[in-house]
Design a protein around this motif. Structure first.
Motif, PDB file in Angstrom:
ATOM      1  N   GLY A 241      43.286  35.470  36.810  1.00 11.67           N
ATOM      2  CA  GLY A 241      41.988  36.160  36.746  1.00 11.67           C
ATOM      3  C   GLY A 241      42.139  37.592  36.280  1.00 11.67           C
ATOM      4  O   GLY A 241      42.897  38.366  36.853  1.00 11.67           O
ATOM      5  N   PHE A 242      41.419  37.909  35.218  1.00  8.98           N
ATOM      6  CA  PHE A 242      41.379  39.281  34.704  1.00  8.98           C
ATOM      7  C   PHE A 242      40.258  40.013  35.443  1.00  8.98           C
ATOM      8  O   PHE A 242      39.133  39.523  35.517  1.00  8.98           O
ATOM      9  N   ARG A 243      40.533  41.182  35.980  1.00  6.99           N
ATOM     10  CA  ARG A 243      39.538  41.940  36.757  1.00  6.99           C
ATOM     11  C   ARG A 243      38.727  42.827  35.809  1.00  6.99           C
ATOM     12  O   ARG A 243      39.279  43.732  35.178  1.00  6.99           O
ATOM     13  N   LEU A 244      37.434  42.555  35.722  1.00  6.62           N
ATOM     14  CA  LEU A 244      36.549  43.411  34.931  1.00  6.62           C
ATOM     15  C   LEU A 244      35.744  44.271  35.900  1.00  6.62           C
ATOM     16  O   LEU A 244      34.947  43.752  36.691  1.00  6.62           O
ATOM     17  N   LEU A 245      35.991  45.579  35.851  1.00  4.19           N
ATOM     18  CA  LEU A 245      35.279  46.518  36.721  1.00  4.19           C
ATOM     19  C   LEU A 245      34.096  47.117  35.972  1.00  4.19           C
ATOM     20  O   LEU A 245      34.175  47.322  34.744  1.00  4.19           O
ATOM     21  N   ALA A 246      33.033  47.368  36.673  1.00  2.00           N
ATOM     22  CA  ALA A 246      31.858  48.031  36.088  1.00  2.00           C
ATOM     23  C   ALA A 246      31.457  49.168  37.008  1.00  2.00           C
ATOM     24  O   ALA A 246      31.450  49.011  38.233  1.00  2.00           O
ATOM     25  N   LYS A 247      31.127  50.316  36.422  1.00  2.00           N
ATOM     26  CA  LYS A 247      30.587  51.421  37.219  1.00  2.00           C
ATOM     27  C   LYS A 247      29.109  51.551  36.895  1.00  2.00           C
ATOM     28  O   LYS A 247      28.722  51.685  35.719  1.00  2.00           O
ATOM     29  N   MET A 248      28.299  51.478  37.918  1.00  2.00           N
ATOM     30  CA  MET A 248      26.849  51.593  37.732  1.00  2.00           C
ATOM     31  C   MET A 248      26.244  52.264  38.956  1.00  2.00           C
ATOM     32  O   MET A 248      26.580  51.899  40.084  1.00  2.00           O
ATOM     33  N   GLY A 249      25.383  53.256  38.725  1.00  2.00           N
ATOM     34  CA  GLY A 249      24.776  53.978  39.842  1.00  2.00           C
ATOM     35  C   GLY A 249      25.806  54.676  40.713  1.00  2.00           C
ATOM     36  O   GLY A 249      25.592  54.868  41.914  1.00  2.00           O
ATOM     37  N   GLY A 250      26.946  55.028  40.110  1.00  2.90           N
ATOM     38  CA  GLY A 250      28.005  55.705  40.854  1.00  2.90           C
ATOM     39  C   GLY A 250      28.864  54.763  41.682  1.00  2.90           C
ATOM     40  O   GLY A 250      29.817  55.205  42.310  1.00  2.90           O
TER      41      GLY A 250
END
Ligand code: FE2
Length: 448
Positions: A241-250
């Motif tokens: 599993g490749f970890r895709l991180l997202a930053k939204m609203g801090g």
């Protein structure tokens, strides 16, 4: 030894790059069948109808569309986020010694090491900025991140970053900056040891080149010195599993993918990550007397909508320049500005004991009085006129940069409690003495 990387020249320029010939359609953007069985995907960096000069987008031709991933779930990250909103602006000058690099016994990657220092505003309102610090010693393995809140400017002071993006790979060392814009997936690896630096984040408009006004068509940062990567791709399954991180609203979120997201075989457009070598900045200055305001050294600006006001200006004080002025106190004058100033030193000697060393940073709030150390003023006042008027070549000194903002910053509780904070910082310029002599008038240069 690191492999050589190729770059495309120009700021917000329209480019096309493909690893396999014909991967980018020549006539249209979204043909029914794309070459090599690729999927077409648009990455749009602006609201659809903003003026053309700010309306940047790129078309990606990739092996799998980005939508193929699992559900995003929140991830806890203690010191990274909107912590600065728990405090209020404060008129005290603040100084911080360099953050220690992580020890060999601990492995920490770029995202895990991010710690929010200060900020203003709210990403959900589309206006504000934040300054984060990082200090890491391992690669982001099988992990990547995109920022839905704003653009990231990476400003290293130690070590070399290898930033893999969907558009290709950027290598960035101290003295250079990199900008990865909103929504672009990136992963940070290290080339040859730990890295440290700051991340300047802007929530509103993208960084632009400042207007030159009466300077004319040349000078300051030249568009051709901004470099974007060429296309590069991998077709790689990641069984764990490749970890895709997202930053939204801090906040941070994580979703799992079964393949690497860096699978873009070709692209075209003008919404691209880029790097810039600050030594290529063509600085302007006085040839008569007095100092111009520091805005003369602006490399990039992220404007507010009110003319002349900015979320963030990146200002550089070049390490090699001529200091020329007649009958002028050469250190900068004492000042109280509308502007917020956040300064850091990105090249030269470093010491964990000193704020004024590579990796140290300091802050002056709006209208808070400041200036250079009183010893520097005393030194220049003692000089003869002939000595003080000599032109000087500043060469090989440490490179200082300044982030100027119209908005006052608040510091996060973690930054205020940090052991790197110097509680005596505000005293650096407070030893200025009085030279007042009511019986002795100095005749100004050129006065009869
Ligand atoms: Fe200042």
């Amino acid at each position: 030894m690191s492999e050589s990387l190729s770059y495309l020249s120009g700021f917000a320029a329209a480019h096309s790059s493909e690893v396999l010939e014909g991967a980018v359609p020549r006539r249209q953007n979204s043909p029914r069948r794309v070459a090599y069985g690729l999927h077409a995907e648009q990455l749009n960096g602006a609201s659809f109808t903003v003026p053309r000069a700010q309306n940047h987008r790129t078309w990606l031709y990739r092996i799998r569309p980005s939508v193929v991933h699992g559900e995003f779930l929140p991830v806890e990250h203690g010191e990274f986020g909107l912590g600065y909103r728990e405090t209020q602006p404060d008129p005290n000058l603040l100084g911080f010694r360099p953050r220690p690099l992580p020890g060999q016994g601990t492995g920490i990657d770029f995202v895990s090491s991010l710690s929010t220092i200060a900020g203003a505003g709210d990403p959900s309102a589309g206006a504000g900025l934040a300054v984060h610090g990082y200090a890491c010693n391992v690669d982001m393995d099988d992990a990547a991140i995109y920022n839905a809140d704003g653009d990231w400017m990476l400003i290293p002071d130690t070590g070399t970053l290898r930033i893999t993006t969907e558009l290709g790979v950027l290598r960035v060392s101290p003295g250079q900056i990199a900008v990865v814009q909103r929504g672009m997936v990136m992963s940070v690896a290290l080339e040859g040891g730990p890295v440290r630096g700051l991340v300047l984040e802007v929530y509103g408009r993208h960084f632009e080149l400042p207007e030159r006004g009466v300077i004319g068509a040349n000078g300051l940062a030249d568009s051709r010195h901004f470099e974007s990567p060429v296309a590069a791709y991998e077709d790689r399954e990641v069984p764990g599993g490749f970890r895709l991180l997202a930053k939204m609203g801090g906040r941070l979120f994580e979703a799992k993918r079964s393949h690497s997201p860096f699978d873009v075989v070709g692209w075209h457009g003008d919404y691209l990550p880029y790097r810039y070598d600050l030594s290529k900045f063509n600085a302007m200055g006085t040839v008569t007397w007095d100092h111009p305001d520091p805005s003369i050294f602006t490399v990039l600006t992220a404007p507010l909508d009110h003319p002349g006001e900015n979320l963030a200006d990146l200002v550089v004080f070049p390490t090699t320049r001529w200091d020329v002025a007649e009958d002028t106190l050469r250190p900068p004058f004492y000042h109280r500005n509308r502007a917020t100033e956040f300064n850091t030193i990105i090249t030269g000697p470093t010491s964990e004991d000193r704020v004024f060393s590579r990796g140290g940073y300091f802050y002056t709030p709006p209208f808070s009085a400041h200036g250079v150390a009183s010893e520097a003023v005393d030194h220049y006042l003692r000089m003869s006129d002939e000595e003080a008027n000599q032109p000087r070549r500043v060469h090989g000194s440490s490179m200082w940069i300044q982030v100027e903002s119209t908005l006052p910053l608040s510091f996060s509780p973690a930054a205020l409690a940090s052991t790197t904070r110097d509680p005596k910082f505000r005293e650096f310029a407070s030893g200025a003495r009085s030279y007042f002599e009511p019986t002795r008038r100095v005749v100004e240069f050129g006065e009869d």
